[in-house]
Structures are given as structure tokens and as C-alpha cells.
Design a protein around this motif. Structure first.
Motif, mmCIF file in Angstrom:
data_model
loop_
_atom_site.group_PDB
_atom_site.id
_atom_site.type_symbol
_atom_site.label_atom_id
_atom_site.label_comp_id
_atom_site.label_asym_id
_atom_site.label_seq_id
_atom_site.Cartn_x
_atom_site.Cartn_y
_atom_site.Cartn_z
ATOM 1 N N ARG A 183 0.813 -1.220 0.000
ATOM 2 C CA ARG A 183 0.000 0.000 0.000
ATOM 3 C C ARG A 183 0.845 1.268 0.000
ATOM 4 N NH1 ARG A 183 -4.931 1.699 -1.586
ATOM 5 N NH2 ARG A 183 -5.692 3.398 -0.296
ATOM 6 N N LYS A 184 2.040 1.200 0.564
ATOM 7 C CA LYS A 184 2.883 2.392 0.684
ATOM 8 C C LYS A 184 3.500 2.798 -0.653
ATOM 9 C CE LYS A 184 4.074 1.491 5.510
ATOM 10 N NZ LYS A 184 5.185 1.265 6.473
ATOM 11 N N THR A 185 3.699 1.829 -1.533
ATOM 12 C CA THR A 185 4.419 2.143 -2.776
ATOM 13 C C THR A 185 3.653 1.778 -4.046
ATOM 14 O OG1 THR A 185 5.526 -0.018 -2.726
ATOM 15 C CG2 THR A 185 6.636 1.835 -1.628
ATOM 16 N N GLU A 186 2.483 1.107 -3.901
ATOM 17 C CA GLU A 186 1.775 0.631 -5.086
ATOM 18 C C GLU A 186 0.275 0.904 -4.985
ATOM 19 O OE1 GLU A 186 4.628 -3.240 -6.097
ATOM 20 O OE2 GLU A 186 2.828 -3.492 -4.882
ATOM 21 N N GLU A 187 -0.394 0.849 -6.142
ATOM 22 C CA GLU A 187 -1.849 0.949 -6.182
ATOM 23 C C GLU A 187 -2.369 0.062 -7.320
ATOM 24 O OE1 GLU A 187 -2.854 5.019 -6.796
ATOM 25 O OE2 GLU A 187 -2.269 5.034 -8.906
ATOM 26 N N ILE A 188 -3.654 -0.360 -7.192
ATOM 27 C CA ILE A 188 -4.257 -1.268 -8.167
ATOM 28 C C ILE A 188 -5.260 -0.514 -9.031
ATOM 29 C CG2 ILE A 188 -5.488 -3.435 -8.510
ATOM 30 C CD1 ILE A 188 -4.784 -4.249 -5.702
#
Length: 332
Positions: free
Chosen positions: A43-48
Motif C-alpha cells: 500500500r505504501k508504494t503501489e496501487e491497483i
């Protein structure tokens, strides 16, 4: 370097309605999909992000039915006539209503005005209560605030639709998901669960395909995806009754890196004149933002010009005296 952000990885999910669970006591247009493999991110470095890449949906739903909500006509205050659920053309609908003794009027269709004419076959006056009917728009008697309360038709008299009839009851299909993010809106409910709209551009009996140039990308606000609650509705948020026919949907999940925002420092366009160089004149700032020559322009000062002129005058007088002396010596 390109500024286009590329996904780190992607996952493709092929959904067959026949393989999925249905919501209890609901139609097969409401799917519950349990993913065998969870899609997770940091969650800190990525998104979907998710995109509906393909859809093959048979046009097996009816244009008149209780699911669409356009199949009842209330007349004489308390009697409700229910139009049999099926696909209708204008002439076929007029024929069915005329042939049914339970409906008090015969109906004819004018293809030039696209309206129905109702002729009362009953002995007394028939009151068509459109405000209490669901087929008012279908029969050409307005919608919303424009619905007439009643239409009185005397024995043997006629009444004509105020508007054109509406047999195109399903304009488009909406795929909705519990994973929809906050970047999706609709005029119906504001924030929406819609992840894709599919135009109904085929006739009944054919297959409706998703336009490959009409993809919509939505952001998922969760850390992982392991369950999907999907619904296919019409433009009025009614679940579509596929009448037992199956369909397929393809969804791709893209994992993107979170990008920190770059703060750009504003460029100071003011020009600084160096100290003790007050004879240097710079060009004014170009308000039209066109590229100009940034070199300094040195212009002569009037004092310097006067000094030069004075020096030239003295030199001229000196040379004149020398020539005069030479001429006098030659004469003597």
C-alpha cells in the motif's frame, strides 16, 4: 525520457457467469466471484487499477418486463393490466393489447407519428390512470413530472399518445463492482460503483460486445483483491434479466507504482542589472513569452558623445595651425 508510468505487473481475470455464484434469490446478472489467488500490493508504494477489457453478453433480456419496470397499466382506478413479458415491436404490442379481452381498449400504431391510438371498447367510460402505471412511458404518456394523471376515453371514443412510444427500454448496460474507487461518478447517485458502460448496439437475439475503444480505468482503494461483487444493470439501475443465458467478462488488474509529486520551483524572470554598470541597458521582459536575444545591448551615453565631438574639434584646430605655418614659410 518518457513521462508515461508503466505498470509493474498485471493480472487477467476471465469470468464465465456459469462458473460463478449468484447472489441468493437474485438473477445471474449479480455475480459473486471468489478469487482463488489473491491480488496483493504494498500500500505504501503501489496501487491497483482495474479495466474491463472484454465482454460478450447475449441480448436475451426483454424490452417489456417487470425487471425493466414498464409492464403495468392501471385503469378505472383499481384494475391493473399486466403486459406479458417479451420483446415487442410497436405493431406487435398493439396487436397483443387489442387481442386481450382483459384490456378495455383496442390499439393501433401510426408509424409516421410513432404514437398509439386507443379506442375504448367498453360500454362506459374508461379511465387510464397513467400516474399509477409503470407502462406510461412505453405507451407514450410521458415520464417524471410530465406523466398525465388520467386519460378519460368515452365508449367508442379515442385517445392518442401525448409523446412517441418508447420500446428502446434498455439503452445501455452498466457493469458495477464493489471495488470501484472514488474516481467514478454518475448523475444518478454521485459516487458510483460503475466500472464500465456498454452500449446496446445490437438487436435482440444477437451478442453485445464491449467496444474495444471504450475502456474505462478505475482505481481500487483496497490493499488486495480476493472477492468481486459484480452486477449488470440497465441505465435505471435495474438488474438485467438474462433469462437464464450465460455471458463472459474479462478484467485486467494493473499494479502501478505510487509517484511522489515533484514540486517545481518557479523561475524568476526578473533581470538583474550589475552594480556600477548603469550604462548597460537590458531588453524588457517579453510578455508574449516569445524567445528573444538575451545578450546585453550597450548604448552610447550622450556625455561620451559630447566628449568625442570636443576632442575632434581640438584636433582639427591643431592641424589647421600647422598647415598655416607651413604655407607662410613657403611664401617667405
Amino acid at each position: 525520457m518518457s513521462d508515461i508510468i508503466q505498470p509493474l505487473r498485471s493480472f487477467v481475470l476471465h469470468i464465465r457467469s456459469k462458473d460463478s455464484e449468484f447472489s441468493p434469490s437474485d438473477l445471474n446478472s449479480h455475480l459473486l466471484v471468489d478469487l482463488k489467488e489473491r491480488i496483493s500490493i504494498d500500500r505504501k508504494t503501489e496501487e491497483i487499477h482495474m479495466i474491463v477489457e472484454s465482454a460478450e453478453i447475449p441480448y436475451s433480456f426483454y424490452n417489456v418486463s417487470s425487471n425493466v419496470g414498464n409492464d403495468t397499466i392501471l385503469f378505472n382506478t383499481s384494475t391493473t393490466y399486466t403486459i406479458p413479458a417479451q420483446n415487442y415491436t410497436a405493431t406487435e404490442l398493439a396487436r397483443v393489447l387489442t387481442a386481450d379481452d382483459a384490456f378495455p381498449c383496442s390499439v393501433t400504431y401510426n408509424k409516421f407519428t410513432m404514437k398509439f391510438t386507443f379506442t375504448n371498447q367498453a360500454v362506459g367510460t374508461t379511465t387510464l390512470n397513467w400516474s399509477g402505471s409503470t407502462a406510461n412511458k412505453l405507451m407514450g404518456f410521458g415520464f417524471g413530472d410530465e406523466i398525465p394523471d388520467t386519460t378519460l376515453v368515452g365508449s367508442g371514443a379515442t385517445a392518442v399518445s401525448t409523446n412517441v412510444i418508447d420500446l428502446a427500454s434498455v439503452h445501455s448496460l452498466f457493469i458495477k463492482s464493489n471495488t470501484s474507487g472514488s474516481n467514478v461518478f454518475s448523475t444518478r447517485k454521485g459516487f458510483s460503483q460503475i466500472i464500465q458502460k456498454i452500449s446496446v448496439d445490437m438487436n435482440s437475439g444477437y451478442i453485445i460486445y464491449l467496444n474495444q475503444n471504450d475502456h474505462r480505468q478505475s482505481t481500487i482503494l483496497y490493499n488486495n483483491v480476493d472477492f468481486l461483487d459484480l452486477r449488470i444493470t440497465d441505465q435505471n439501475d435495474n438488474l438485467v434479466n438474462m433469462n437464464g443465458v450465460n455471458y463472459e467478462i474479462g478484467i485486467t488488474f494493473y499494479i502501478y507504482p505510487l509517484q511522489s509529486k515533484k514540486i517545481e520551483q518557479p523561475i524568476d524572470t526578473r533581470r538583474i542589472v550589475p552594480v556600477n554598470q548603469n550604462r548597460i541597458v537590458t531588453q524588457p521582459t517579453n510578455n508574449n513569452q516569445m524567445r528573444t536575444d538575451t545578450s546585453n545591448i550597450i548604448r552610447p551615453i550622450q556625455e561620451d558623445i559630447n566628449n568625442v565631438n570636443q576632442e575632434l574639434s581640438i584636433e582639427h584646430e591643431g592641424k589647421k595651425l600647422i598647415f598655416d605655418k607651413l604655407i607662410e614659410q613657403m611664401r617667405s
